[in-house]
Design a protein around this motif. Structure first.
Motif, mmCIF file in Angstrom:
data_model
loop_
_atom_site.group_PDB
_atom_site.id
_atom_site.type_symbol
_atom_site.label_atom_id
_atom_site.label_comp_id
_atom_site.label_asym_id
_atom_site.label_seq_id
_atom_site.Cartn_x
_atom_site.Cartn_y
_atom_site.Cartn_z
ATOM 1 N N LYS A 20 47.626 46.941 49.684
ATOM 2 C CA LYS A 20 46.211 46.995 50.059
ATOM 3 C C LYS A 20 45.869 45.967 51.126
ATOM 4 O O LYS A 20 45.043 46.208 51.983
ATOM 5 C CB LYS A 20 45.328 46.753 48.830
ATOM 6 C CG LYS A 20 45.283 47.844 47.823
ATOM 7 C CD LYS A 20 44.327 47.526 46.695
ATOM 8 C CE LYS A 20 44.804 46.485 45.737
ATOM 9 N NZ LYS A 20 45.981 46.762 44.943
ATOM 10 N N LEU A 24 43.990 46.985 54.426
ATOM 11 C CA LEU A 24 42.639 46.493 54.691
ATOM 12 C C LEU A 24 42.580 45.575 55.904
ATOM 13 O O LEU A 24 41.528 45.438 56.525
ATOM 14 C CB LEU A 24 42.072 45.794 53.461
ATOM 15 C CG LEU A 24 41.705 46.745 52.323
ATOM 16 C CD1 LEU A 24 41.453 45.983 51.038
ATOM 17 C CD2 LEU A 24 40.504 47.595 52.696
ATOM 18 N N THR A 30 36.388 51.628 53.223
ATOM 19 C CA THR A 30 36.908 51.767 51.866
ATOM 20 C C THR A 30 36.180 52.892 51.149
ATOM 21 O O THR A 30 34.993 53.103 51.363
ATOM 22 C CB THR A 30 36.662 50.448 51.093
ATOM 23 O OG1 THR A 30 37.300 49.392 51.791
ATOM 24 C CG2 THR A 30 37.179 50.510 49.688
ATOM 25 N N CYS A 49 35.154 46.656 53.014
ATOM 26 C CA CYS A 49 35.782 45.732 52.080
ATOM 27 C C CYS A 49 36.129 44.426 52.791
ATOM 28 O O CYS A 49 36.746 44.447 53.867
ATOM 29 C CB CYS A 49 37.050 46.369 51.512
ATOM 30 S SG CYS A 49 37.844 45.350 50.273
ATOM 31 N N VAL A 132 33.369 44.653 48.067
ATOM 32 C CA VAL A 132 33.063 45.927 48.723
ATOM 33 C C VAL A 132 31.545 46.052 48.860
ATOM 34 O O VAL A 132 30.823 46.001 47.865
ATOM 35 C CB VAL A 132 33.630 47.120 47.935
ATOM 36 C CG1 VAL A 132 33.234 48.444 48.593
ATOM 37 C CG2 VAL A 132 35.146 47.006 47.817
#
Length: 187
Positions: A20, A24, A30, A49, A132
């Motif tokens: 992740k 990211l 997200t 995020c 988030v």
């Protein structure tokens, strides 16, 4: 002990060594999906995020990013560091130990052991939390007849608004509450 709360945004923890983190770092867009079997509801939440913790993430970068996309009073970088510490302390000892295990997805029994690296507060360097900031929510209720569905977008988020308005013309918006606009739509 409950962790402190800075915003109404969603908070998750992850390992800085997980896939992740790389994903990211390339794209903060997200989507999270939950299904609740008892109530037969599904929530799809889209947003941005921001990561705090470990070497690759900066509390100041996260604070600046949150400031750009959230109507909430944005947290300062020091608030984000305090939240990280608070979340760490609120976890069980067993949950904290996982951050010192072998690399995520390493073969079982490979003998790999993570070096125990902690910051000055005793928080594992592998512990990262993801904050988030939602911009679009699709809520589907499958219970009952007829089933119901509503979409909600955060005011000021052009992407989320265009997605919502592609469903219904703007003159059919249902309500605006707390910086969010809602529409009832066909399931």
């Amino acid at each position: 002990k409950k962790p402190q709360r800075l915003t109404d945004d969603l908070v998750f923890c992850t390992d800085r060594r997980s896939e992740k983190m790389q994903q990211l770092s390339q794209n903060i867009a997200t989507e999270i999906c939950w299904y609740f079997p008892e109530s037969r509801e599904q929530l799809r939440i889209q947003g941005r995020c921001f990561l705090v913790g470990g070497d690759e993430t900066s509390p100041q970068v996260a604070a600046d990013g949150i400031r750009e996309v959230s109507d909430n009073l944005p947290p300062s970088a020091s608030d984000l560091v305090k939240l990280r510490r608070s979340l760490w302390k609120a976890m069980s000892e067993g949950a904290r130990e996982q951050f010192d295990w072998a690399h995520p997805k390493a073969p079982l029994g490979s003998g790999e052991v993570a070096e125990k690296e902690c910051d000055e507060d005793g928080v594992s360097e592998n512990f990262v939390y993801a904050l988030v900031v939602p911009s679009y929510v699709d809520h589907l209720t499958l219970k009952g007849n007829p089933q119901t569905r509503s979409v909600h977008y955060r005011d000021g988020c052009a992407d989320a608004k265009s997605r919502a308005l592609s469903v219904l013309p703007g003159d059919q918006l249902n309500e605006v509450v707390g910086g969010w606009t809602s529409l009832s739509v066909n399931p």
